[in-house]
Design a protein around this motif. Structure first.
Motif, PDB file in Angstrom:
ATOM      1  N   VAL A 111       0.838  -1.204   0.000  1.00  0.00           N
ATOM      2  CA  VAL A 111       0.000   0.000   0.000  1.00  0.00           C
ATOM      3  C   VAL A 111       0.878   1.261   0.000  1.00  0.00           C
ATOM      4  N   VAL A 112       2.026   1.208   0.671  1.00  0.00           N
ATOM      5  CA  VAL A 112       2.942   2.358   0.665  1.00  0.00           C
ATOM      6  C   VAL A 112       3.506   2.560  -0.742  1.00  0.00           C
ATOM      7  N   ALA A 113       3.814   1.456  -1.438  1.00  0.00           N
ATOM      8  CA  ALA A 113       4.328   1.567  -2.816  1.00  0.00           C
ATOM      9  C   ALA A 113       3.279   2.183  -3.741  1.00  0.00           C
ATOM     10  N   ASP A 114       2.032   1.810  -3.552  1.00  0.00           N
ATOM     11  CA  ASP A 114       0.944   2.373  -4.356  1.00  0.00           C
ATOM     12  C   ASP A 114       0.835   3.883  -4.098  1.00  0.00           C
ATOM     13  N   PHE A 115       0.855   4.252  -2.823  1.00  0.00           N
ATOM     14  CA  PHE A 115       0.803   5.674  -2.440  1.00  0.00           C
ATOM     15  C   PHE A 115       2.012   6.424  -3.018  1.00  0.00           C
ATOM     16  N   ALA A 116       3.201   5.830  -2.900  1.00  0.00           N
ATOM     17  CA  ALA A 116       4.429   6.471  -3.383  1.00  0.00           C
ATOM     18  C   ALA A 116       4.350   6.742  -4.886  1.00  0.00           C
ATOM     19  N   ALA A 117       3.803   5.784  -5.634  1.00  0.00           N
ATOM     20  CA  ALA A 117       3.695   5.946  -7.096  1.00  0.00           C
ATOM     21  C   ALA A 117       2.742   7.101  -7.432  1.00  0.00           C
ATOM     22  N   LYS A 118       1.658   7.197  -6.678  1.00  0.00           N
ATOM     23  CA  LYS A 118       0.661   8.242  -6.956  1.00  0.00           C
ATOM     24  C   LYS A 118       1.187   9.626  -6.559  1.00  0.00           C
ATOM     25  N   ILE A 119       1.964   9.686  -5.466  1.00  0.00           N
ATOM     26  CA  ILE A 119       2.580  10.954  -5.070  1.00  0.00           C
ATOM     27  C   ILE A 119       3.606  11.375  -6.140  1.00  0.00           C
ATOM     28  N   ARG A 120       4.389  10.406  -6.622  1.00  0.00           N
ATOM     29  CA  ARG A 120       5.406  10.723  -7.635  1.00  0.00           C
ATOM     30  C   ARG A 120       4.744  11.257  -8.912  1.00  0.00           C
ATOM     31  N   ALA A 121       3.655  10.656  -9.308  1.00  0.00           N
ATOM     32  CA  ALA A 121       2.954  11.119 -10.514  1.00  0.00           C
ATOM     33  C   ALA A 121       2.476  12.564 -10.335  1.00  0.00           C
ATOM     34  N   ALA A 122       2.102  12.913  -9.106  1.00  0.00           N
ATOM     35  CA  ALA A 122       1.591  14.262  -8.835  1.00  0.00           C
ATOM     36  C   ALA A 122       2.701  15.323  -8.915  1.00  0.00           C
ATOM     37  N   ILE A 123       3.960  14.913  -8.709  1.00  0.00           N
ATOM     38  CA  ILE A 123       5.089  15.861  -8.798  1.00  0.00           C
ATOM     39  C   ILE A 123       5.143  16.457 -10.211  1.00  0.00           C
ATOM     40  N   ASP A 124       5.168  15.579 -11.205  1.00  0.00           N
ATOM     41  CA  ASP A 124       5.284  16.037 -12.594  1.00  0.00           C
ATOM     42  C   ASP A 124       4.014  16.734 -13.067  1.00  0.00           C
ATOM     43  N   LYS A 125       2.876  16.213 -12.622  1.00  0.00           N
ATOM     44  CA  LYS A 125       1.606  16.772 -13.071  1.00  0.00           C
ATOM     45  C   LYS A 125       1.477  18.236 -12.636  1.00  0.00           C
ATOM     46  N   THR A 126       1.726  18.517 -11.353  1.00  0.00           N
ATOM     47  CA  THR A 126       1.577  19.891 -10.866  1.00  0.00           C
ATOM     48  C   THR A 126       2.667  20.799 -11.437  1.00  0.00           C
ATOM     49  N   ALA A 127       3.868  20.243 -11.640  1.00  0.00           N
ATOM     50  CA  ALA A 127       4.933  21.045 -12.263  1.00  0.00           C
ATOM     51  C   ALA A 127       4.514  21.442 -13.672  1.00  0.00           C
ATOM     52  N   GLY A 128       3.894  20.494 -14.376  1.00  0.00           N
ATOM     53  CA  GLY A 128       3.427  20.758 -15.739  1.00  0.00           C
ATOM     54  C   GLY A 128       2.345  21.829 -15.790  1.00  0.00           C
ATOM     55  N   TRP A 129       1.585  21.945 -14.705  1.00  0.00           N
ATOM     56  CA  TRP A 129       0.530  22.968 -14.665  1.00  0.00           C
ATOM     57  C   TRP A 129       1.088  24.341 -14.314  1.00  0.00           C
ATOM     58  N   GLY A 130       2.376  24.401 -13.961  1.00  0.00           N
ATOM     59  CA  GLY A 130       2.969  25.679 -13.564  1.00  0.00           C
ATOM     60  C   GLY A 130       2.859  25.958 -12.074  1.00  0.00           C
ATOM     61  N   ASP A 131       2.560  24.918 -11.279  1.00  0.00           N
ATOM     62  CA  ASP A 131       2.466  25.081  -9.827  1.00  0.00           C
ATOM     63  C   ASP A 131       3.661  24.383  -9.171  1.00  0.00           C
ATOM     64  N   ALA A 132       4.825  25.041  -9.274  1.00  0.00           N
ATOM     65  CA  ALA A 132       6.070  24.446  -8.775  1.00  0.00           C
ATOM     66  C   ALA A 132       6.038  24.264  -7.255  1.00  0.00           C
ATOM     67  N   THR A 133       5.269  25.084  -6.565  1.00  0.00           N
ATOM     68  CA  THR A 133       5.250  25.010  -5.103  1.00  0.00           C
ATOM     69  C   THR A 133       4.513  23.760  -4.629  1.00  0.00           C
ATOM     70  N   THR A 134       3.363  23.477  -5.241  1.00  0.00           N
ATOM     71  CA  THR A 134       2.661  22.236  -4.907  1.00  0.00           C
ATOM     72  C   THR A 134       3.507  21.037  -5.317  1.00  0.00           C
ATOM     73  N   SER A 135       4.171  21.151  -6.469  1.00  0.00           N
ATOM     74  CA  SER A 135       5.060  20.082  -6.920  1.00  0.00           C
ATOM     75  C   SER A 135       6.142  19.811  -5.872  1.00  0.00           C
ATOM     76  N   ASP A 136       6.637  20.876  -5.263  1.00  0.00           N
ATOM     77  CA  ASP A 136       7.673  20.740  -4.230  1.00  0.00           C
ATOM     78  C   ASP A 136       7.124  20.052  -2.975  1.00  0.00           C
ATOM     79  N   VAL A 137       5.877  20.343  -2.634  1.00  0.00           N
ATOM     80  CA  VAL A 137       5.236  19.657  -1.496  1.00  0.00           C
ATOM     81  C   VAL A 137       5.185  18.152  -1.783  1.00  0.00           C
ATOM     82  N   PHE A 138       4.772  17.802  -3.001  1.00  0.00           N
ATOM     83  CA  PHE A 138       4.722  16.387  -3.375  1.00  0.00           C
ATOM     84  C   PHE A 138       6.126  15.766  -3.375  1.00  0.00           C
ATOM     85  N   THR A 139       7.118  16.544  -3.811  1.00  0.00           N
ATOM     86  CA  THR A 139       8.494  16.031  -3.821  1.00  0.00           C
ATOM     87  C   THR A 139       8.975  15.743  -2.397  1.00  0.00           C
TER      88      THR A 139
END
Ligand SMILES: [Fe+2]
Length: 187
Positions: A111-139
């Protein structure tokens, strides 16, 4: 969304808040799953695992706060009640019929691996939207979750890592994320 002097466009704030709420639901769910393991694990490695699981639970509690307060900083409403989370978490339900350390380590690492994968996907997604700060929270969260996954997996040998409760879910989820090029499935 609430009015705010935050200079991010409301469209970006809305999208980020929505994604943060999806991961917030997962994090609240994960926190209860780790506590479930902390309370119920039994066997020769009891004290080591009981304490390890509590450390992981404390980290998840901090991650819940980071996610929720980023949502409110963006002008959104953090949705973190058990009632909401039980409907919206994307994580697999924790097995209630296991007791020994290996079973809990397998279930938790999946379950931690599943969560980790979804958090990692959110890093690139929010960076792509131009929200580097949220991306940093996910990082920031990603770095801690990856480390906790290592601490859990370090207790398992290669054979134990490859099998166990809930593993199919983690594997298929990781597969979907890879195919979608970073997770088109936020839910
Ligand atoms: Fe405790």
């Amino acid at each position: 969304m609430y009015e705010t002097k935050n200079d991010l466009l409301v469209d970006i704030r809305t999208r980020s808040a929505e994604l943060l709420n999806q991961r917030l639901a997962d994090a609240v769910d994960l926190g209860t799953q780790v506590k479930q393991a902390h309370w119920n694990v039994r066997g020769a490695s009891f004290i080591a695992l009981h304490e390890l699981f509590d450390q992981v639970a404390e980290h998840v509690e901090d991650q819940v706060d980071l996610l929720a307060e980023r949502i409110t900083a963006l002008g959104g409403v953090a949705l973190g009640t058990v009632e909401v989370v039980s409907r919206t978490s994307s994580l697999r339900a924790y097995p209630l019929d296991i007791r020994d350390g290996t079973q809990h380590l397998q279930a938790l690492s999946n379950v931690v691996a599943d969560f980790a994968a979804k958090i990692r996907a959110a890093i690139d997604k929010t960076a792509g939207w131009g929200d580097a700060t949220t991306s940093d929270v996910f990082t920031q969260i990603s770095r801690e979750v990856d480390k906790d996954l290592w601490l859990l997996e370090a207790h398992l040998d290669a054979r134990q890592l490859g099998q166990g409760v809930g593993n199919e879910a983690a594997v298929s989820s990781a597969g979907r994320a890879a195919r979608a090029g970073g997770g088109a499935h936020d839910h």
